[in-house]
Design an enzyme around this catalytic site. Structure first.
Site, short mmCIF file in Angstrom:
data_model
loop_
_atom_site.label_atom_id
_atom_site.label_comp_id
_atom_site.label_asym_id
_atom_site.label_seq_id
_atom_site.Cartn_x
_atom_site.Cartn_y
_atom_site.Cartn_z
N ARG A 48 0.86 -1.19 0.00
CA ARG A 48 0.00 0.00 0.00
C ARG A 48 0.89 1.23 0.00
O ARG A 48 1.24 1.77 1.03
CB ARG A 48 -0.89 -0.01 1.25
CG ARG A 48 -1.79 1.20 1.40
CD ARG A 48 -2.73 1.01 2.57
NE ARG A 48 -3.54 2.18 2.87
CZ ARG A 48 -3.16 3.16 3.70
NH1 ARG A 48 -1.97 3.12 4.31
NH2 ARG A 48 -3.94 4.20 3.92
N SER A 120 -13.05 -2.84 1.10
CA SER A 120 -13.33 -2.20 2.39
C SER A 120 -14.84 -2.01 2.50
O SER A 120 -15.46 -1.51 1.57
CB SER A 120 -12.67 -0.81 2.45
OG SER A 120 -11.29 -0.94 2.29
N LYS A 149 -3.87 6.15 8.50
CA LYS A 149 -4.74 6.45 7.36
C LYS A 149 -5.38 7.81 7.63
O LYS A 149 -6.19 7.97 8.54
CB LYS A 149 -5.81 5.39 7.19
CG LYS A 149 -6.79 5.63 6.01
CD LYS A 149 -7.85 4.55 5.95
CE LYS A 149 -8.93 4.78 4.91
NZ LYS A 149 -8.49 4.62 3.52
C1 LIG Z 1 -5.51 1.19 5.77
C2 LIG Z 1 -6.45 1.41 6.91
N1 LIG Z 1 -7.81 1.30 6.75
C3 LIG Z 1 -8.53 1.54 7.86
S1 LIG Z 1 -7.46 1.95 9.15
C4 LIG Z 1 -6.04 1.78 8.18
C5 LIG Z 1 -4.67 1.99 8.71
C6 LIG Z 1 -4.25 0.90 9.65
O1 LIG Z 1 -2.94 1.17 10.13
P1 LIG Z 1 -2.52 0.83 11.63
O2 LIG Z 1 -2.50 -0.66 11.78
O3 LIG Z 1 -1.12 1.44 11.77
O4 LIG Z 1 -3.52 1.50 12.53
C1 LIG Z 2 -8.38 0.32 3.67
C2 LIG Z 2 -8.16 -1.01 3.83
C3 LIG Z 2 -9.05 -1.82 4.60
N1 LIG Z 2 -8.80 -3.13 4.75
C4 LIG Z 2 -7.70 -3.71 4.17
C5 LIG Z 2 -7.46 -5.16 4.37
N2 LIG Z 2 -6.84 -2.99 3.43
C6 LIG Z 2 -7.00 -1.68 3.21
N3 LIG Z 2 -6.17 -1.03 2.51
#
Ligand SMILES: Cc1ncsc1CCOP(=O)(O)O
Ligand SMILES: C=C1C=NC(C)=NC1=N
Ligand SMILES: [Mg+2]
Length: 224
Positions: A48, A120, A149
């Site tokens: 990502r 998602s 995020k």
């Molecule tokens: C990609 C994503 N989607 C919802 S929260 C998130 C970030 C999660 O990152 P972390 O595990 O550091 O909280």
């Molecule tokens: C936003 C996201 C939510 N869920 C997962 C698995 N990946 C992502 N990039």
């Protein structure tokens, strides 16, 4: 409705410790980060590459190829976030899309039946739509507050996953958002098939140790 293609038990097993990272999440070379996470036993990896510090073009492609090769050497699925063209160019194992990205039905059409499609989902309706579009799993979150995020939606808590299960969603679910070694068990107890983690692994003192502990926590038979 079970989808012909990726076996859902295989998907559930792959979701257990679903590590996500891009160079923007790493304090050291992303290749070294992934090596340590794989050694610690992650079960799936999502590339990502996002945000202002993210690599683009040739740089992004070269990094993706290196990370994909590492995953292949461990037999761990390599998933690409958002970027369907990159996933197709690499013949990646799958793609994850959000509600604002490429339509899941289009991604499924372009990838074919045997690749992994993750979506998602923030409501049971979005989850049912994802299933109809051919999704193999849904990502539900943020479960806890997250710094990784920028545009995360409201925090759901583990209850968010309980609600999905109570509304009859049987699709494989991975929880995501602020998941740590201290709260991962709550996500599993709420009915998730696994946890998706960025910073609790990329910022860990020992990346390998962190991945190993997530693997231990999520390998319970869900009763404990
Ligand atoms: C990609 C994503 N989607 C919802 S929260 C998130 C970030 C999660 O990152 P972390 O595990 O550091 O909280
Ligand atoms: C936003 C996201 C939510 N869920 C997962 C698995 N990946 C992502 N990039
Ligand atoms: Mg997205």
């Amino acid at each position: 409705m079970s989808r012909n293609g990726m076996d859902s038990e295989k998907v559930r097993a792959a979701l257990r410790v679903y590590f996500i990272a891009g160079s923007q999440d790493c304090l050291q070379n992303p290749v070294d980060v992934l090596k340590q996470a794989l050694a610690g036993g992650i079960t799936m990896f999502q590339f990502r590459e996002k945000g202002k510090a993210a690599r683009t073009g040739e740089q992004k492609l070269e990094l993706a190829k290196e990370l994909q090769a590492l995953c292949q050497s461990y037999g761990v699925p390599f998933i690409v976030n958002d970027d369907l063209e990159l996933a197709l160019a690499l013949d990646a194992d799958g793609v994850h899309v959000g509600q604002e990205d490429e339509l899941a039905s289009v991604v499924r059409e372009r990838m074919g039946p045997d690749k992994i499609l993750g979506v998602s989902a923030h409501t049971a309706q979005e989850a049912r739509q994802a299933m109809a579009d051919g999704a193999d799993y849904i990502g539900v979150g943020p479960i806890f507050p997250t710094q990784s995020k920028a545009d995360a939606k409201e925090v759901k808590g583990p209850e968010g996953i309980i609600e999905f299960r109570q509304s009859g969603i049987q699709l494989p679910i991975v929880g995501i958002g602020g998941i740590t070694l201290d709260n991962a068990h709550l996500v599993m107890q709420a009915g998730a098939d696994g946890v998706s983690v960025i910073s609790a692994i990329t910022h860990a003192t020992s990346i390998e140790e962190s991945a190993k502990r997530f693997s231990h926590i999520t390998s319970g038979n869900g009763i404990l």
